[in-house]
Scaffold this motif. Structure first.
Motif, short mmCIF file in Angstrom:
data_model
loop_
_atom_site.label_atom_id
_atom_site.label_comp_id
_atom_site.label_asym_id
_atom_site.label_seq_id
_atom_site.Cartn_x
_atom_site.Cartn_y
_atom_site.Cartn_z
N SER A 247 -19.83 -105.30 23.47
CA SER A 247 -19.77 -106.69 23.92
C SER A 247 -18.36 -107.08 24.38
CB SER A 247 -20.21 -107.64 22.80
OG SER A 247 -21.59 -107.51 22.56
N ASP B 200 -18.66 -103.59 17.55
CA ASP B 200 -19.24 -104.24 18.73
C ASP B 200 -18.25 -104.22 19.90
OD1 ASP B 200 -21.12 -105.40 20.33
OD2 ASP B 200 -20.73 -107.45 19.65
N TYR C 225 -28.82 -102.18 17.61
CA TYR C 225 -28.05 -103.15 18.39
C TYR C 225 -28.90 -104.39 18.64
CZ TYR C 225 -24.33 -104.66 21.51
OH TYR C 225 -23.28 -105.34 22.08
N SER C 226 -28.38 -105.54 18.22
CA SER C 226 -29.15 -106.78 18.25
C SER C 226 -29.19 -107.40 19.64
CB SER C 226 -28.55 -107.79 17.26
OG SER C 226 -29.17 -109.05 17.40
N SER C 227 -30.35 -107.90 20.01
CA SER C 227 -30.49 -108.59 21.29
C SER C 227 -29.71 -109.90 21.31
CB SER C 227 -31.96 -108.87 21.59
OG SER C 227 -32.53 -109.67 20.58
N GLU C 228 -29.39 -110.41 20.11
CA GLU C 228 -28.67 -111.67 20.02
C GLU C 228 -27.23 -111.56 20.52
OE1 GLU C 228 -28.93 -113.02 16.03
OE2 GLU C 228 -31.12 -113.26 16.06
N ILE C 229 -26.67 -110.36 20.50
CA ILE C 229 -25.28 -110.21 20.96
C ILE C 229 -25.20 -109.60 22.35
CG2 ILE C 229 -24.33 -110.06 18.63
CD1 ILE C 229 -24.25 -107.05 18.89
N LYS D 146 -25.70 -112.00 28.51
CA LYS D 146 -26.72 -112.44 29.48
C LYS D 146 -26.07 -112.58 30.85
CE LYS D 146 -29.65 -112.90 26.09
NZ LYS D 146 -28.79 -112.57 24.94
#
Length: 324
Positions: free
Chosen positions: A184, A181, A207-211, A214
């Protein structure tokens, strides 16, 4: 028409670089040769990409090595791209009577290939253990890029546009898996900088939207086509990338690159590009000082690096394969 059989896989453990660059070669050659791509366990994305280039055969994962050998009649050119194709496997292909091409960037075994392709800029014949008949295609002059990147390269060659901005549009890409990752980590490091206007992160399916970070500055793009990536590089100012196939694609588009590495097989290319002043070097992306280096470079970069990849490369490959 002479047949060329392309053999490469992709996946979480090995990444997509071998598959993408080998398919790019098939795309360059398909107008002059009967090209067939062989791979195991392709994702829907891979299937769609292959359909746009040439016919393909899906191999059984458990039996993929023997199954491919059984497909050979002996009059084909075979192109291998991955680290697990041993010298003995090459020997079995040559014993069939085929011409053999190996795409390589590690030179860690003896090669029986008729042709070795290595797009690194710091490699030489002396690095290889090979046969007396082996020919070589080394350097950026034999970059394995998809067509949109050569199209972008041609535009750069013809127009030589320049642009200047007070704030930068940045692309961040660490491959389809990005298991560390780094996406990020890099975005978190730079998103608050005043010099940044927009950050576009190219990520893979998983790839997760949680990481995802924003921020109105940050935008994520999944499953981009070659055309999409080329367009993105062409309209952006900086790309933060590892020394893998995507770095060559970015070089073709003329974008300024902050480069680094995060696995051993990227370090050599990184060092070569950095020493040749083709990129701004950040070093090992897994180390904290690389993040500090990225911020420093973003504040200092004012001009794009030169474009050293030529739009005539596809024609060069066509002539090279015809000579086999």
């Amino acid at each position: 028409m002479q047949k060329i059989l392309f053999r490469a896989d992709a996946g979480y453990g090995i990444g997509y670089g071998h598959f993408i660059r080998t398919l790019a070669l098939a795309d360059m050659l398909k107008g002059d040769f009967d090209c067939i791509f062989y791979t195991s366990g392709p994702t829907p994305y891979q299937v769609a990409q292959m359909k746009g280039v040439c016919s393909f055969v899906v191999l059984e994962e458990k039996n993929k090595f023997h199954q491919f050998l059984d497909c050979l009649k002996g009059d084909e050119i075979v192109v291998l791209d991955n680290y697990f194709f041993t010298t003995d496997y090459q020997r079995r292909i040559k014993a069939k009577g085929c011409k053999l091409v190996c795409i390589d960037d590690l030179h860690d075994k003896h090669y029986l290939a008729d042709l070795i392709i290595n797009q690194a800029i710091n490699v030489s014949i002396q690095d290889y253990s090979c046969e007396s008949y082996t020919r070589f295609a080394f350097g950026l002059g034999y970059s394995l890029l998809r067509k949109p990147f050569f199209d972008a390269c041609k535009i750069k060659e013809e127009e030589h546009p320049t642009k200047g901005k007070e704030k930068l549009d940045v692309v961040v890409a660490f491959g389809g898996s990005d298991y560390l990752d780094l996406t990020s980590k890099v975005i978190t490091n730079i998103v608050g900088m005043d010099v940044i206007n927009r950050i576009t992160a190219i990520v893979g399916d998983a790839y997760s939207s949680e990481i995802m970070i924003k921020s109105p500055k940050v935008h994520y793009q999944k499953n981009l086509s070659a055309e999409d990536i080329a367009n993105l590089f062409s309209i952006s100012d900086i790309a933060i990338l590892p020394a893998s196939t995507i770095m060559n694609e970015a070089l073709a588009c003329g974008i300024t690159i902050i480069g680094g590495y995060f696995v051993n097989n990227q370090e050599s290319d990184y060092n070569a590009f950095n020493m040749a002043n083709m990129i701004y070097g950040a070093g090992d992306f897994t180390e904290a000082n690389a993040l500090s280096r990225i911020k420093f470079l973003l504040n200092r970069i004012s001009e794009k690096d030169g474009n050293t990849i030529s739009s005539v490369i596809p024609f060069r490959f066509i002539e090279l394969f015809k000579s086999l």
